[in-house]
Write a protein that holds these residues in place. Structure first.
Motif, PDB file in Angstrom:
ATOM      1  N   THR A 125       0.841  -1.193   0.000  1.00  0.00           N
ATOM      2  CA  THR A 125       0.000   0.000   0.000  1.00  0.00           C
ATOM      3  C   THR A 125       0.879   1.247   0.000  1.00  0.00           C
ATOM      4  N   THR A 126       0.250   2.371  -0.236  1.00  0.00           N
ATOM      5  CA  THR A 126       0.957   3.650  -0.217  1.00  0.00           C
ATOM      6  C   THR A 126       1.624   3.882   1.135  1.00  0.00           C
ATOM      7  N   LEU A 127       0.908   3.600   2.226  1.00  0.00           N
ATOM      8  CA  LEU A 127       1.475   3.796   3.565  1.00  0.00           C
ATOM      9  C   LEU A 127       2.606   2.810   3.843  1.00  0.00           C
ATOM     10  N   GLN A 128       2.456   1.575   3.421  1.00  0.00           N
ATOM     11  CA  GLN A 128       3.529   0.598   3.594  1.00  0.00           C
ATOM     12  C   GLN A 128       4.764   1.019   2.806  1.00  0.00           C
ATOM     13  N   ASP A 129       4.558   1.578   1.634  1.00  0.00           N
ATOM     14  CA  ASP A 129       5.670   2.028   0.809  1.00  0.00           C
ATOM     15  C   ASP A 129       6.410   3.184   1.477  1.00  0.00           C
ATOM     16  N   ALA A 130       5.644   4.118   2.034  1.00  0.00           N
ATOM     17  CA  ALA A 130       6.274   5.253   2.734  1.00  0.00           C
ATOM     18  C   ALA A 130       7.086   4.752   3.918  1.00  0.00           C
ATOM     19  N   TRP A 131       6.526   3.827   4.694  1.00  0.00           N
ATOM     20  CA  TRP A 131       7.242   3.273   5.848  1.00  0.00           C
ATOM     21  C   TRP A 131       8.524   2.568   5.389  1.00  0.00           C
ATOM     22  N   ALA A 132       8.445   1.778   4.336  1.00  0.00           N
ATOM     23  CA  ALA A 132       9.613   1.054   3.845  1.00  0.00           C
ATOM     24  C   ALA A 132      10.717   2.012   3.401  1.00  0.00           C
ATOM     25  N   GLU A 133      10.337   3.100   2.756  1.00  0.00           N
ATOM     26  CA  GLU A 133      11.337   4.085   2.320  1.00  0.00           C
ATOM     27  C   GLU A 133      12.029   4.736   3.516  1.00  0.00           C
ATOM     28  N   VAL A 134      11.248   5.119   4.522  1.00  0.00           N
ATOM     29  CA  VAL A 134      11.829   5.750   5.716  1.00  0.00           C
ATOM     30  C   VAL A 134      12.711   4.749   6.458  1.00  0.00           C
ATOM     31  N   GLU A 135      12.201   3.537   6.649  1.00  0.00           N
ATOM     32  CA  GLU A 135      12.960   2.514   7.362  1.00  0.00           C
ATOM     33  C   GLU A 135      14.272   2.221   6.646  1.00  0.00           C
ATOM     34  N   HIS A 136      14.242   2.150   5.324  1.00  0.00           N
ATOM     35  CA  HIS A 136      15.455   1.882   4.547  1.00  0.00           C
ATOM     36  C   HIS A 136      16.503   2.969   4.792  1.00  0.00           C
ATOM     37  N   GLU A 137      16.061   4.214   4.805  1.00  0.00           N
ATOM     38  CA  GLU A 137      16.987   5.319   5.065  1.00  0.00           C
ATOM     39  C   GLU A 137      17.576   5.223   6.474  1.00  0.00           C
ATOM     40  N   LEU A 138      16.733   4.888   7.452  1.00  0.00           N
ATOM     41  CA  LEU A 138      17.195   4.806   8.841  1.00  0.00           C
ATOM     42  C   LEU A 138      18.113   3.615   9.078  1.00  0.00           C
ATOM     43  N   VAL A 139      17.748   2.473   8.547  1.00  0.00           N
ATOM     44  CA  VAL A 139      18.480   1.247   8.844  1.00  0.00           C
ATOM     45  C   VAL A 139      19.723   1.102   7.981  1.00  0.00           C
ATOM     46  N   TYR A 140      19.623   1.404   6.686  1.00  0.00           N
ATOM     47  CA  TYR A 140      20.727   1.125   5.774  1.00  0.00           C
ATOM     48  C   TYR A 140      21.597   2.326   5.451  1.00  0.00           C
TER      49      TYR A 140
END
Length: 166
Positions: free
Chosen positions: A141-156
């Protein structure tokens, strides 16, 4: 991994990239048309894995399912299931993995459905070793995509150390 292996991967990558790009573009067009025919509003993005990322994965001797990848982003959770159904009806789905299946109802984390589609007839030319003739399609979903993008920036990408526990 030896330098000769890296040079071989790089040579194949550079030679085959135009054919891979055309294959994933055509697949994205086909998927978009099928989703539209099924009444599913979606945004599609596609990519070819970056060479450095591919080499890193191959150093770990991992099998690579996502040399060619697509992402389908839909408004609502029920659209995720509908889009996965569209994929399963149109292509040979070798694997369907729901990334949040291990989370309890109290946990929040990365959520996406990853569908691995057979691509023997779609991908012309050679692939580097450990790369399968498949496409990986992420559906979220759009919200899941936004979360994944933020998490990727934070974690990786962040210099900060983020705890990996839930």
């Amino acid at each position: 991994m030896a330098q000769d292996d890296i040079r071989s991967i790089q040579r194949i990558y550079e030679e085959q990239c135009p054919a891979w790009r055309e294959a994933v573009r055509k697949l994205a067009e086909d998927i978009a048309a099928r989703l539209e025919n099924d009444g599913i509003r979606a945004h599609l993005r596609w990519r070819i894995k970056e060479l450095d990322s591919l080499i890193d994965r191959m150093r770990g001797k991992e099998v690579v399912n996502d040399l060619l990848g697509l992402r389908i982003v839909v408004p609502f959770q029920e659209d995720v299931d509908a889009a996965v159904g569209t994929l399963q009806r149109g292509w040979d789905a070798l694997d369907v993995e729901r990334k949040a299946d291990g989370l309890s109802f109290r946990e929040f984390g990365y959520d996406s459905v990853h569908v691995v589609l057979a691509a023997d007839d779609l991908v012309a030319g050679r692939l580097p070793r450990n790369c399968r003739h498949v496409f990986e399609v992420q559906v979220r979903t759009t919200l899941q995509d936004a979360w994944a993008e933020v998490e990727h920036e934070l974690v990786y990408k962040s210099p900060l150390q983020i705890p990996r526990e839930s």
